[in-house]
Structures are given as structure tokens and as C-alpha cells.
Write an enzyme that holds these catalytic residues in place. Structure first.
Site, mmCIF file in Angstrom:
data_model
loop_
_atom_site.group_PDB
_atom_site.id
_atom_site.type_symbol
_atom_site.label_atom_id
_atom_site.label_comp_id
_atom_site.label_asym_id
_atom_site.label_seq_id
_atom_site.Cartn_x
_atom_site.Cartn_y
_atom_site.Cartn_z
ATOM 1 N N CYS A 208 1.798 -9.150 2.719
ATOM 2 C CA CYS A 208 2.937 -8.266 2.503
ATOM 3 C C CYS A 208 4.050 -9.078 1.859
ATOM 4 O O CYS A 208 4.217 -10.269 2.152
ATOM 5 C CB CYS A 208 3.397 -7.697 3.841
ATOM 6 S SG CYS A 208 5.034 -6.955 3.820
ATOM 7 N N PRO A 428 12.283 -1.507 4.115
ATOM 8 C CA PRO A 428 12.651 -1.360 5.522
ATOM 9 C C PRO A 428 12.487 -2.664 6.289
ATOM 10 O O PRO A 428 12.850 -2.739 7.464
ATOM 11 C CB PRO A 428 11.681 -0.286 6.030
ATOM 12 C CG PRO A 428 10.487 -0.431 5.154
ATOM 13 C CD PRO A 428 11.022 -0.821 3.800
#
Length: 540
Positions: A208, A428
Site C-alpha cells: 500500500c 484516509p
């Protein structure tokens, strides 16, 4: 074997080649570099021409982003989880995003949840795109049928949304080599994607964008991926948008030193008395050491190695030497060595300092064989400038929502490619409350838009919003029973006139009833929305 008229065969081939050449003269491609020919593309097409809806969606997306970039405004969206969310998003947002992170955690084609490591099957995200695109087509049909069967004097009261918002999807690192990238691109086109993004991490170690331990591939390897996307899209005759993501701002490792454009950001040891780290670690393992002992040995080696970029090693050598005009020599070196390979930089440094500076990029290599690398904003600019001729948009993954950093990146790219469109991840993973005030949050998207970030997205807003409402409702339902459903769900739905409050109609029951009536001559005793349907309770 069927007989072939070679003249007709060649004529059709040349007609197709000319059609592709004409296609490539469109202003859509005015900044696109293709290292292949129209002849090569057409030779790889079959004889049956297929018109993909993806092409219509890609053209639509390009028009949106062209307008946004030219006006210095923004198309912004977020990661969509499923069709319910999609049908609400299309009312307010002009694009739809499909996140690999969300798909990995909630929609793997093996049904096995996972963090964002791109270790799910390569059809996972295309399958999610297909689910959403099929929903778009269905709800578009449903809406059209309702509108066209409503008398014109009453039609203004019937909703008229654009369900066919272009979908942009996550291609991770391409899930393998160049043939895998091409096959993945083909899947996305077949499933209805308007654009895809691909990042410059190594496929086997992909993380990620907000995890540690990211390993880059050389610039040239990622360019090959972008070329593979464009070639496959060209073979299929689509305007699919290719978005190049770079993870180099926070990367610490790279697979290879093969591309000279990466050399300025590689790290090497400046201590000639140390043996290579991997040799030391192998010897320690063979002597029976493990775990914390091995980590302590590596930490000690790193502390002694004097690991730095070659440019910094040269600067330190000049500053520590007895040179006159040190500042002038440093500037002379940096100017001459900019954009050069390490071997060229070494020769320049020797010409200025009169010595061979010890700096070894092999000595600190990891057990996995990776080279150490120092990323940063300018490193990302360096990569973005190289990717620009092959990408429709460029996105730098970052650690924080930092306007100053975003401006530095945009300015660096636009100094070379002023027409380059940029994308931005409103992640986020950032603590937005800690990062900026509410007033700054309100204007952040618009301020980035002025810099050329014409497409912005919250990768996981679908995931987080679903979790939040689920937690709120489950907690209240456990305590209040049906009062919780009425107060938290149904009454707000009715107040906001959310179409799904009449979920049978939303699901297309009327369309199916009318289809049944069509094939049965107008008579059906099993109509889903006939007498007795409970949704009559919601009619005002």
C-alpha cells in the site's frame, strides 16, 4: 484450408493501418509518445472488429479532465464498494474510483481478505469494475424506460441522472511482467474501465502506498509498463487513460541500477573497511545467530557504513578537504553531474577533486538483493518527468496532505511538461484533523486544482463510510430495536428522497414487470410490483 485473396487481405490491412494513423492524429494524443507503429498494432488485431463501451467511457473521461485541467478545477471522487454506493455517487460526482485496497479487503476473486499487497488474483479489480459497470448499464436502462414511458408533461418529475460516470481503476503494479500488464489492461477494457493507474513498485513486494518497505523498479521498467498499457489499448481500439503513479517519494529500495536516471538517488557505503552487509549476515547466520542478534549486527553495520548518495559523498569529500573555493567546486560538480550516470558522475568528481571517491552501492544491498534508495519529492519529480510522455496523468503517492510538497512536485513536473495533468490521493491514511484546520480542509481540493491536480480521489471513503454507518446503526439497533432503523435509516432516507427507500423500484422491479408484460402480450399475473406490493406504503 480456405482460399485467400491476398490483394484484398493486404488492402484491408492497409486501410486499418491508415485508420489507426488517422486516429493518432487526434488532439487526444498530442502529448503521447508511442515507440511502436500503426502497422505493428494492426497486425496484432483479429479480423472481427469489436467496439468496446470502455472507449466511449474513456473519451468521456478525457473530456472531463481536459476541461478541469484547462479551467484549473477538479473532478473528485472516492473508492466505490458496490452498486448501492454507485447509484448514490453518480448524483453528485462525475467519476467513479475502484480501489485495489478495497478490493483486496472486500472483493478478492478468491474471497480471501488481505491487506493491500496486490497478492490477490489479477481479475479481482476488473471483476469489481465489471460489477459496477453492469450496474451502471442496468440503472441507466431502468431510468430510460421510466422516463420514456412517462408522458412529456409529467417527465420533469422523473429523475434524470447520468449513471454512466467513467470508472478509473487500480492496476497495482500490473501483476507481473509486461504480458501480464497487457492481459490486465485487456480485462479492464473488456469490463468497462475508462482509465487505470499503475505504480512503479516491484510486483512481488508491492505495498500500500502508505506502508513501509516499498521497492521500486527502474524508471525504464515502469515506462515499459505504460507502453504495454497503451499498446494493448491501441490493439483494442480504445482511448483508455493510463495514469502513472510513483511511490518514489517514500521508497527506500530499488531492484536494479540499470537505469542511469535512478543513479542520483541510490545509496552506497563510504566505509571501505567494511565487508558487504550480505556477506556479514550470511556468516552470522551460519554461526548460529538469529532474530534480534542478526538485527543488531545489521544495525551496527549500517551505523558504521556511512551510507549516502554519491552526490553527498562528493560534497563531503570537498568540504573535508583542503580545497579553495569549496562552494564553487560543489556547485560546479552538481551542475555537471546532474542527470548523468554514476560512472559519469565519478569521472566528473575525480576531475574536480583529483581522487577516486570510495562509494559502493553493492555493499549495503539487502538479503533480497535490493539496492538502497533515497526517495523524496525531487526524486518523484525526476520519475514523473520521465513518465510524462507515456502517461495521461501522473500521481505522486505522499506521506502527508502537504500543499507545499504538492506544489513542489507540480512545479517540477510543469517546468518540463507544462501540459501534464496530475492526480492526487486524498488518502484516509492521513490524519486530516492533525494535518490542517477545517477551513483548510474546505479549500484543499480547490487549491490543488489550481496546481493542475485535475483528478483527486479518496481511495477508501467507501470502506470507511460503510464501516461508520454500520457501526452507528448496529450499536443503536442493539439498544433501540426498530426505533433505530426508523430514526437512523428510513426517516433520513425519506427526508433526503434517497431513491433506495423504495428498494423494489430501485432494484428494477418495474422494468422487469414491463419486460414480462411485453413478452406476454400485456398480461402477467405474477408482476412483482402489482397489487399487494408493500412499497405502496411509501406513496405520497
Amino acid at each position: 484450408m480456405a482460399s485467400t485473396n491476398f490483394d484484398l487481405e493486404d488492402q484491408k490491412y492497409l486501410e486499418d493501418v491508415n485508420a489507426v494513423k488517422q486516429w493518432w492524429t487526434d488532439s487526444r494524443w498530442r502529448y503521447t509518445k508511442r515507440p511502436f507503429t500503426a502497422e505493428q498494432i494492426v497486425a496484432k488485431r483479429g479480423t472481427l472488429k469489436i467496439e468496446y463501451p470502455s472507449n466511449t467511457q474513456a473519451k468521456k473521461l478525457w473530456k472531463i479532465l481536459e476541461e478541469r485541467f484547462n479551467d484549473k478545477t477538479v473532478s473528485y471522487t472516492y473508492g466505490c464498494l458496490e452498486p448501492t454506493m454507485l447509484t448514490q455517487m453518480i448524483k453528485y460526482l462525475d467519476t467513479i474510483y475502484v480501489s485495489g485496497w478495497q478490493s483486496s479487503s472486500t472483493a478478492s476473486s478468491t474471497d480471501e481478505p488481505s491487506p493491500d499487497l496486490a497478492d490477490y488474483p489479477m481479475n479481482t479489480v476488473p471483476n469489481k469494475v465489471n460489477q459496477l459497470f453492469m450496474a451502471q448499464l442496468f440503472h441507466d436502462r431502468k431510468q430510460r424506460e421510466e422516463r420514456i414511458t412517462t408522458p412529456r408533461e409529467k417527465r420533469s418529475s422523473v429523475q434524470n441522472y447520468d449513471y454512466l460516470r467513467p470508472i478509473i481503476a487500480d492496476a497495482d503494479t500490473g501483476h507481473g511482467g509486461l504480458t501480464a500488464v497487457m492481459k490486465l489492461t485487456k480485462l479492464f477494457v473488456e469490463r468497462g474501465a475508462a482509465g487505470i493507474h499503475i505504480e512503479d513498485q516491484a510486483p512481488g513486494t508491492k505495498k500500500c502506498g502508505h506502508m513501509a518497505g516499498k521497492v521500486l523498479v527502474p524508471i525504464s521498467e515502469h515506462i515499459n509498463r505504460l507502453v504495454a498499457i497503451r499498446a494493448q489499448a491501441d490493439i483494442m481500439g480504445t482511448d483508455l487513460l493510463a495514469i502513472a503513479r510513483t511511490d518514489s517519494e517514500a521508497a527506500t529500495l530499488i531492484t536494479s541500477t540499470i537505469d542511469y536516471r535512478d543513479h542520483a538517488y541510490l545509496l552506497g557505503s563510504t566505509n571501505p573497511s567494511l565487508q558487504p552487509l550480505n556477506d556479514l549476515m550470511v556468516a552470522a547466520e551460519q554461526s548460529g545467530k538469529s532474530g534480534e542478534q542478526l538485527q543488531a549486527i545489521e544495525d551496527s553495520w549500517i551505523a558504521q557504513a556511512g551510507i549516502k548518495k554519491f552526490d553527498d559523498a562528493v560534497i563531503d569529500t570537498i568540504n573535508q578537504g583542503s580545497f579553495a573555493n569549496k562552494k564553487e567546486l560543489i556547485n560546479r560538480y552538481l551542475t555537471a553531474a546532474k542527470g548523468k550516470s554514476n560512472s559519469e558522475a565519478r569521472a566528473i568528481a575525480k576531475g574536480i577533486t583529483g581522487m577516486d571517491i570510495y562509494w559502493n552501492w553493492d555493499a549495503p544491498r539487502t538479503r533480497g538483493g535490493f539496492y538502497r534508495y533515497q526517495g523524496g519529492t525531487q526524486c518523484a519529480v525526476n520519475r514523473a518527468v520521465a513518465y510524462a510522455p507515456f502517461a495521461d496523468l501522473i500521481w505522486m503517492e505522499s506521506k502527508l496532505p502537504d500543499y507545499k510538497q504538492a506544489k513542489e512536485f507540480a512545479d517540477g513536473v510543469h517546468a518540463v511538461w507544462p501540459e501534464q495533468k496530475l492526480a492526487y490521493n486524498l488518502s484516509p491514511s492521513f490524519n486530516w484533523k492533525a494535518a490542517m484546520s477545517k477551513e483548510e480542509q474546505l479549500t484543499y481540493i480547490k487549491r490543488l486544482g489550481k496546481l493542475g491536480y485535475c483528478w483527486q480521489f479518496i481511495t477508501l471513503a467507501g470502506l470507511h463510510s460503510t464501516a461508520l454507518i454500520s457501526d452507528q446503526f448496529a450499536s443503536a439497533y442493539a439498544k433501540q430495536g426498530m426505533r433505530a432503523y426508523g430514526e437512523l435509516i428510513q426517516e433520513p432516507e425519506m427526508e433526503r428522497k434517497v431513491d433506495i427507500v423504495t428498494h423494489q423500484k430501485w432494484s428494477g422491479a418495474n422494468l422487469i414487470d414491463h419486460s414480462l408484460a411485453m413478452v406476454t402480450g400485456g398480461i402477467s399475473s405474477t408482476a412483482a410490483m402489482g397489487k399487494g406490493v408493500t412499497e405502496d406504503q411509501f406513496k405520497s
